[in-house]
Scaffold this active site. Structure first.
Site, PDB file in Angstrom:
ATOM      1  N   ASP A 147       0.658  -1.100  -0.008  1.00  0.00           N
ATOM      2  CA  ASP A 147       0.083   0.194  -0.020  1.00  0.00           C
ATOM      3  C   ASP A 147       0.876   1.276  -0.133  1.00  0.00           C
ATOM      4  OD1 ASP A 147      -2.089  -1.773   0.252  1.00  0.00           O
ATOM      5  OD2 ASP A 147      -2.762  -1.202   2.089  1.00  0.00           O
ATOM      6  N   SER A 148       2.012   1.309   0.884  1.00  0.00           N
ATOM      7  CA  SER A 148       2.800   2.507   0.964  1.00  0.00           C
ATOM      8  C   SER A 148       3.336   2.837  -0.391  1.00  0.00           C
ATOM      9  CB  SER A 148       3.802   2.190   1.859  1.00  0.00           C
ATOM     10  OG  SER A 148       4.762   0.913   1.518  1.00  0.00           O
ATOM     11  N   GLU A 149       3.804   1.822  -1.203  1.00  0.00           N
ATOM     12  CA  GLU A 149       4.560   2.280  -2.504  1.00  0.00           C
ATOM     13  C   GLU A 149       3.301   2.935  -3.618  1.00  0.00           C
ATOM     14  OE1 GLU A 149       6.753  -0.576  -5.665  1.00  0.00           O
ATOM     15  OE2 GLU A 149       7.100  -1.155  -3.532  1.00  0.00           O
ATOM     16  N   TYR A 150       2.054   2.299  -3.443  1.00  0.00           N
ATOM     17  CA  TYR A 150       0.881   2.576  -4.047  1.00  0.00           C
ATOM     18  C   TYR A 150       0.651   3.984  -3.923  1.00  0.00           C
ATOM     19  CZ  TYR A 150      -3.861   3.155  -5.650  1.00  0.00           C
ATOM     20  OH  TYR A 150      -4.981   3.801  -6.533  1.00  0.00           O
ATOM     21  N   SER A 167     -36.380  -5.814 -13.580  1.00  0.00           N
ATOM     22  CA  SER A 167     -36.190  -6.515 -12.246  1.00  0.00           C
ATOM     23  C   SER A 167     -36.430  -7.723 -12.670  1.00  0.00           C
ATOM     24  CB  SER A 167     -37.390  -5.839 -11.439  1.00  0.00           C
ATOM     25  OG  SER A 167     -38.588  -6.100 -11.868  1.00  0.00           O
ATOM     26  N   GLU A 225     -25.624 -16.765  -9.526  1.00  0.00           N
ATOM     27  CA  GLU A 225     -25.060 -15.424  -8.817  1.00  0.00           C
ATOM     28  C   GLU A 225     -25.716 -15.337  -7.441  1.00  0.00           C
ATOM     29  OE1 GLU A 225     -25.394 -12.406 -11.558  1.00  0.00           O
ATOM     30  OE2 GLU A 225     -24.695 -13.826 -13.160  1.00  0.00           O
ATOM     31  N   LYS A 259     -27.283 -12.869  -4.984  1.00  0.00           N
ATOM     32  CA  LYS A 259     -28.197 -11.454  -5.178  1.00  0.00           C
ATOM     33  C   LYS A 259     -27.670 -10.753  -4.111  1.00  0.00           C
ATOM     34  CE  LYS A 259     -32.880 -10.179  -6.087  1.00  0.00           C
ATOM     35  NZ  LYS A 259     -32.899  -9.037  -5.504  1.00  0.00           N
ATOM     36  N   ASP A 261     -27.507  -7.508  -1.920  1.00  0.00           N
ATOM     37  CA  ASP A 261     -28.745  -6.473  -1.388  1.00  0.00           C
ATOM     38  C   ASP A 261     -28.146  -5.056  -1.282  1.00  0.00           C
ATOM     39  OD1 ASP A 261     -31.091  -6.128  -0.421  1.00  0.00           O
ATOM     40  OD2 ASP A 261     -30.585  -7.076   1.275  1.00  0.00           O
ATOM     41  N   ARG A 317     -31.311   3.004 -10.810  1.00  0.00           N
ATOM     42  CA  ARG A 317     -32.313   2.284 -11.554  1.00  0.00           C
ATOM     43  C   ARG A 317     -33.712   3.245 -11.727  1.00  0.00           C
ATOM     44  NH1 ARG A 317     -36.522  -1.040 -10.377  1.00  0.00           N
ATOM     45  NH2 ARG A 317     -37.219  -2.474 -11.911  1.00  0.00           N
ATOM     46  N   GLU A 348     -24.417  -3.698  -9.102  1.00  0.00           N
ATOM     47  CA  GLU A 348     -25.090  -3.505  -7.640  1.00  0.00           C
ATOM     48  C   GLU A 348     -23.833  -2.600  -7.003  1.00  0.00           C
ATOM     49  OE1 GLU A 348     -28.200  -4.488  -7.638  1.00  0.00           O
ATOM     50  OE2 GLU A 348     -28.599  -4.824  -5.318  1.00  0.00           O
ATOM     51  N   TYR A 370     -23.060  -7.308 -13.076  1.00  0.00           N
ATOM     52  CA  TYR A 370     -23.849  -8.702 -13.364  1.00  0.00           C
ATOM     53  C   TYR A 370     -24.416  -8.615 -14.706  1.00  0.00           C
ATOM     54  CZ  TYR A 370     -27.446  -6.042 -10.777  1.00  0.00           C
ATOM     55  OH  TYR A 370     -28.435  -5.253 -10.317  1.00  0.00           O
ATOM     56  N   LYS A 399     -29.552 -17.471 -14.147  1.00  0.00           N
ATOM     57  CA  LYS A 399     -29.610 -16.638 -15.441  1.00  0.00           C
ATOM     58  C   LYS A 399     -29.251 -17.798 -16.399  1.00  0.00           C
ATOM     59  CE  LYS A 399     -28.291 -12.420 -13.591  1.00  0.00           C
ATOM     60  NZ  LYS A 399     -27.037 -11.440 -13.536  1.00  0.00           N
ATOM     61  N   LYS A 425     -35.289 -16.687  -3.460  1.00  0.00           N
ATOM     62  CA  LYS A 425     -34.799 -15.664  -2.229  1.00  0.00           C
ATOM     63  C   LYS A 425     -34.602 -16.914  -1.273  1.00  0.00           C
ATOM     64  CE  LYS A 425     -35.924 -11.460  -3.188  1.00  0.00           C
ATOM     65  NZ  LYS A 425     -36.730 -10.781  -2.685  1.00  0.00           N
ATOM     66  N   CYS A 446     -30.263  -7.060  42.189  1.00  0.00           N
ATOM     67  CA  CYS A 446     -29.697  -7.783  41.268  1.00  0.00           C
ATOM     68  C   CYS A 446     -30.493  -9.401  41.631  1.00  0.00           C
ATOM     69  CB  CYS A 446     -28.227  -8.134  41.634  1.00  0.00           C
ATOM     70  SG  CYS A 446     -27.546  -9.413  40.865  1.00  0.00           S
ATOM     71  N   CYS A 478     -27.962 -11.720  43.316  1.00  0.00           N
ATOM     72  CA  CYS A 478     -27.100 -11.484  44.782  1.00  0.00           C
ATOM     73  C   CYS A 478     -27.943 -10.403  45.588  1.00  0.00           C
ATOM     74  CB  CYS A 478     -25.844 -10.973  44.671  1.00  0.00           C
ATOM     75  SG  CYS A 478     -25.590  -9.432  43.832  1.00  0.00           S
ATOM     76  N   CYS A 532     -25.198  -4.323  38.621  1.00  0.00           N
ATOM     77  CA  CYS A 532     -25.162  -4.740  39.880  1.00  0.00           C
ATOM     78  C   CYS A 532     -24.122  -4.152  40.664  1.00  0.00           C
ATOM     79  CB  CYS A 532     -25.260  -6.242  39.861  1.00  0.00           C
ATOM     80  SG  CYS A 532     -24.899  -6.933  41.368  1.00  0.00           S
ATOM     81  N   CYS A 534     -21.293 -11.008  44.172  1.00  0.00           N
ATOM     82  CA  CYS A 534     -22.421 -11.649  43.217  1.00  0.00           C
ATOM     83  C   CYS A 534     -22.102 -12.911  42.345  1.00  0.00           C
ATOM     84  CB  CYS A 534     -22.842 -10.380  42.154  1.00  0.00           C
ATOM     85  SG  CYS A 534     -24.000 -10.936  41.135  1.00  0.00           S
TER      86      CYS A 534
HETATM   87  S1  IVH Z   1     -29.793  -9.014 -12.849  1.00  0.00           S
HETATM   88  C1  IVH Z   1     -31.948  -8.434 -16.442  1.00  0.00           C
HETATM   89  N1  IVH Z   1     -28.218 -10.208 -10.922  1.00  0.00           N
HETATM   90  O1  IVH Z   1     -32.115  -7.729  -7.809  1.00  0.00           O
HETATM   91  C2  IVH Z   1     -31.799  -8.618 -14.911  1.00  0.00           C
HETATM   92  N2  IVH Z   1     -29.784  -8.557 -10.385  1.00  0.00           N
HETATM   93  O2  IVH Z   1     -34.764  -7.994  -7.868  1.00  0.00           O
HETATM   94  C3  IVH Z   1     -31.183  -7.546 -14.187  1.00  0.00           C
HETATM   95  N3  IVH Z   1     -29.958  -7.884  -7.872  1.00  0.00           N
HETATM   96  O3  IVH Z   1     -32.686  -4.749  -9.903  1.00  0.00           O
HETATM   97  C4  IVH Z   1     -30.968  -7.855 -12.820  1.00  0.00           C
HETATM   98  N4  IVH Z   1     -27.846  -9.077  -7.530  1.00  0.00           N
HETATM   99  O4  IVH Z   1     -30.824  -4.555  -8.218  1.00  0.00           O
HETATM  100  C5  IVH Z   1     -29.121  -9.136 -11.294  1.00  0.00           C
HETATM  101  N5  IVH Z   1     -26.591 -10.935  -9.723  1.00  0.00           N
HETATM  102  C6  IVH Z   1     -27.624 -10.090  -9.744  1.00  0.00           C
HETATM  103  C7  IVH Z   1     -28.212  -9.358  -8.911  1.00  0.00           C
HETATM  104  C8  IVH Z   1     -29.308  -8.598  -9.288  1.00  0.00           C
HETATM  105  C9  IVH Z   1     -28.878  -8.236  -6.987  1.00  0.00           C
HETATM  106  C10 IVH Z   1     -30.621  -6.710  -7.874  1.00  0.00           C
HETATM  107  C11 IVH Z   1     -30.645  -5.667  -8.782  1.00  0.00           C
HETATM  108  C12 IVH Z   1     -32.231  -5.903  -9.487  1.00  0.00           C
HETATM  109  C13 IVH Z   1     -32.800  -6.612  -8.263  1.00  0.00           C
HETATM  110  C14 IVH Z   1     -34.093  -7.200  -9.194  1.00  0.00           C
END
Ligand code: IVH
Length: 665
Positions: free
Chosen positions: A31-34, A80, A111, A113, A115, A134, A170, A222, A287, A311, A405, A408, A423, A429
């Protein structure tokens, strides 16, 4: 070399190091060099501001605050995903696909998902020009300045890239960063965030990008949006690889799987790793890998037919609060704990939740017999999110912490300005005593293997031990007479007690359980004072001069050594034979390993791990348990395993025992 040329060279070099660090997880320089390279570039740019470009690695700092976000229309809508909440829904999904594609077996990319929140990044001629949220899928907010402060998002693409490239992914906040951010927020009395997702959203949607720059955000890509050239790979997995080659980060957990069984196996695998992952996920996404098949399947309303989010079970559940119990901690802290009707929360049965303190109970108006929502996040103790007031029955009862307490009967007091009640029983105690003993024998303290909680409870209730020194006068007869103990187990416990006598000064200090003296403070104290006599005589003022020791800790330390009870126990422990190697004080400027992080693994033949650890600490090094990008050296003894492999992957310097001993000299 001319200044423009030097600037150019530095940028290429910094970008290359960024790529190794953030995308390949394989840094090539310390890191220091960077930091040195960055400093050099910054200085040259300050002298010749006309040479600054938007994609210069120095341009990640925030810009002037905006008064409003402008709108960005997505050239291709941001979709979505449909959800599957159980296996049946997943089988239905797979069946639909098999029929539509007339294919028996389909390949998927599975993949995590993530959050966080979805963003679209637009690169023109390899340079990041726009980043948008989005929004409603068609139109989002322009958050370019904010996104530029996210370190693992490249400002410029690598290699041969299309003229126009939109990348979708994301933005999220890793768990560790989230915890730290909330601590910082608390310290400045600012609003804390309920979860990493909210923290990520709040941080990205700041009008002042200087604030975003201080937030630990990160990004994984993604999917792609508009791309100007059409000769893209014909599978999603290869597109992800291509994105990585262009310098974009992708999740390490992505995996190609076959058929729905492959998906289900992946689901189980990720679910079991969920708590250990550095970021929060709420499920996995499958996918269809083949792009031609994706095109055949097409879209349904706002979601692709070729993908589905599987989910995880909710991490929140509602249940009945049966009772509120009070626990007494090692330092007398009284914590109310909710006893719940057992409920499954994200795959784990929960029957208790912490209520923290009286203020928390009052603020959330939590009453016995209420129906409540419990939440489990990672490894932390479950919490009560809120009461379902509409379900409150007439038999609900408010709760007030007892004034005595429960263990005790001593008075419980609440120090002004502190949320906790304590306490006042101290050593009399039994609850405090038991907790203090458990702390004394714990692994990081005296490490007395075999002296577990159950045994300590028995020893305390039978009045066989009252304080740590009593442990060292336990007899075979006393132990063997206890429940679930025999001759053999009694022998083992005695052996472990004997073994614990050889320790280190730091461990011993930590074991004493002085308030505010955790492992790291104990280490600092041990190295600074080197022996008990010197520490004993330290004044509050002297202690406060030490970095990392605040006024409260200083007061507690002095106070501890003023108690005759404590001094007696320490003397008895020393008479029992507790000993540690003498600490030879090393002056600050001899701390040649200051700032270096070491990890020890495998069996060392010429010294114990503890000895190695304290030798390193004396020279100013930090000793950590886990390999990370921050590790400088791995000391590998015999039979080193996964840590050695990880260190090799991260190109960390590996020292054999002999080399290590040489280094210490
Ligand atoms: S693909 C065409 N891949 O989930 C498909 N979405 O519920 C578009 N998300 O709006 C989304 N991880 O914010 C995709 N590996 C992943 C994801 C992912 C999280 C979120 C994303 C999307 C939402 C849909």
């Amino acid at each position: 070399m001319s200044i423009p040329k030097k600037i150019q060279q530095l940028r290429v070099s910094i970008n290359e190091h960024n790529y190794h660090y953030y995308i390949l997880d394989d840094p090539k320089i310390p890191d220091s060099e960077y930091d040195g390279l960055m400093k050099e570039l910054l200085e040259l740019e300050i002298k010749s501001p006309e040479l600054i470009t938007v994609d210069s690695p120095t341009q990640r700092v925030g810009a002037d605050p905006l008064s409003i976000f402008t709108e960005v229309t997505h050239t291709i809508p941001m979709l979505s995903l449909s959800n599957a909440f159980d296996e049946q829904e997943l089988h239905d999904f797979a069946k639909r696909l098999q029929e539509n594609l007339s294919a028996a077996i389909i390949e998927y990319v599975a993949e995590p998902k993530l959050d966080g929140l979805a963003v679209s990044l637009r690169y023109e001629n390899g340079i990041l020009v726009t980043a948008a949220t989005r929004g409603n899928g068609y139109c989002g907010e322009n958050v370019t300045q904010n996104v530029k402060t996210i370190n693992n998002i490249p400002l410029r693409l690598r290699g041969k890239y299309p003229e126009i490239l939109e990348v979708r992914g994301e933005v999220f906040m890793p768990k560790a960063g989230f915890i730290k951010l909330n601590q910082q927020q608390e310290a400045k009395d600012a609003k804390t965030f309920a979860n990493p997702r909210n923290a990520a959203a709040g941080s990205l949607r700041q009008l002042d990008s200087n604030i975003t720059a201080t937030r630990p955000l990160t990004f994984y890509s993604y999917a792609i949006g508009t791309v100007s050239e059409i000769n893209l790979p014909d599978t999603h997995s290869e597109i992800l690889q291509q994105l990585q080659q262009w310098g974009l980060p992708i999740a390490k957990q992505n995996q190609v799987v076959t058929g729905i069984n492959g998906c289900l196996q992946y689901y189980q695998q990720i679910l079991s790793q969920r708590n250990a992952l550095p970021f929060e996920i709420d499920g996995v996404v499958y996918k269809v890998n083949n792009i031609e098949q994706q095109e055949i399947l097409g879209f349904i309303s706002k979601a692709p037919r070729w993908a589905i989010a599987h989910k995880f079970p909710a991490q929140e559940a509602s249940t009945k609060l049966l009772d509120i119990e009070v626990q007494v901690g090692r330092t007398g802290a009284i914590t109310p704990v909710a006893k719940l009707a057992p409920v499954n929360v994200g795959g784990v049965t929960v029957s208790h939740a912490t209520l923290h303190n009286q203020d928390e109970i009052d603020r959330k108006d939590i009453r016995i017999n209420d129906t409540v929502i419990v939440r489990r996040a990672g490894d932390v103790i479950p919490e009560i999110v809120k009461v379902l007031i509409e379900k409150r029955s007439s038999d609900s009862q408010s709760f007030i912490l007892p004034e005595q307490c429960p263990a005790c009967n001593s008075d419980v007091v609440r120090v002004k300005e502190e949320a906790v009640a304590r306490c006042t029983g101290g050593l009399i105690c039994p609850a405090q005593r038991q907790q203090a003993l458990q702390h004394f024998v714990s692994r990081q303290a005296m490490d007395i293997d075999g002296l577990g909680k159950q045994l300590i409870v028995q020893l305390v209730t039978n009045n066989l031990i009252n304080n740590p020194a009593d442990i060292y006068s336990l007899t075979h007869k006393q132990l063997a007479g206890l429940e679930r103990m025999g001759d053999k187990s009694a022998d083992n416990v005695l052996l472990a007690i004997e073994k614990s006598k050889t320790t280190t000064f730091a461990r011993f200090l930590y074991a004493l359980g002085i308030r505010e003296v955790g492992e790291s403070t104990a280490n600092i104290l041990a190295n600074k004072f080197t022996n008990l006599d010197k520490l004993n005589q330290a004044t509050e003022h002297e202690l406060q001069q030490i970095m990392d020791i605040g006024p409260v800790a200083a007061k507690n330390i002095v106070n501890f050594f003023q108690q005759t009870n404590n001094i007696n126990v320490i003397e008895r422990l020393q008479i029992a034979g507790i000993n540690w190697p003498e600490i030879v004080n090393i002056l600050q400027d001899e701390q040649i390993l200051a700032g270096k992080t070491f990890v020890l693994t495998g069996t060392l033949l010429q010294m114990s791990r503890n000895e190695a650890k304290s030798s390193l600490q004396k020279l100013g090094a930090k000793v950590s348990n886990n390999i990370s990008k921050k590790t400088d050296f791995l000391v590998a003894g015999e039979n080193a395993g996964s840590k050695l492999e990880k260190a090799r992957n991260l190109a960390i310097i590996i020292l054999a025992e002999a080399e290590f001993i040489e280094m210490l000299k």
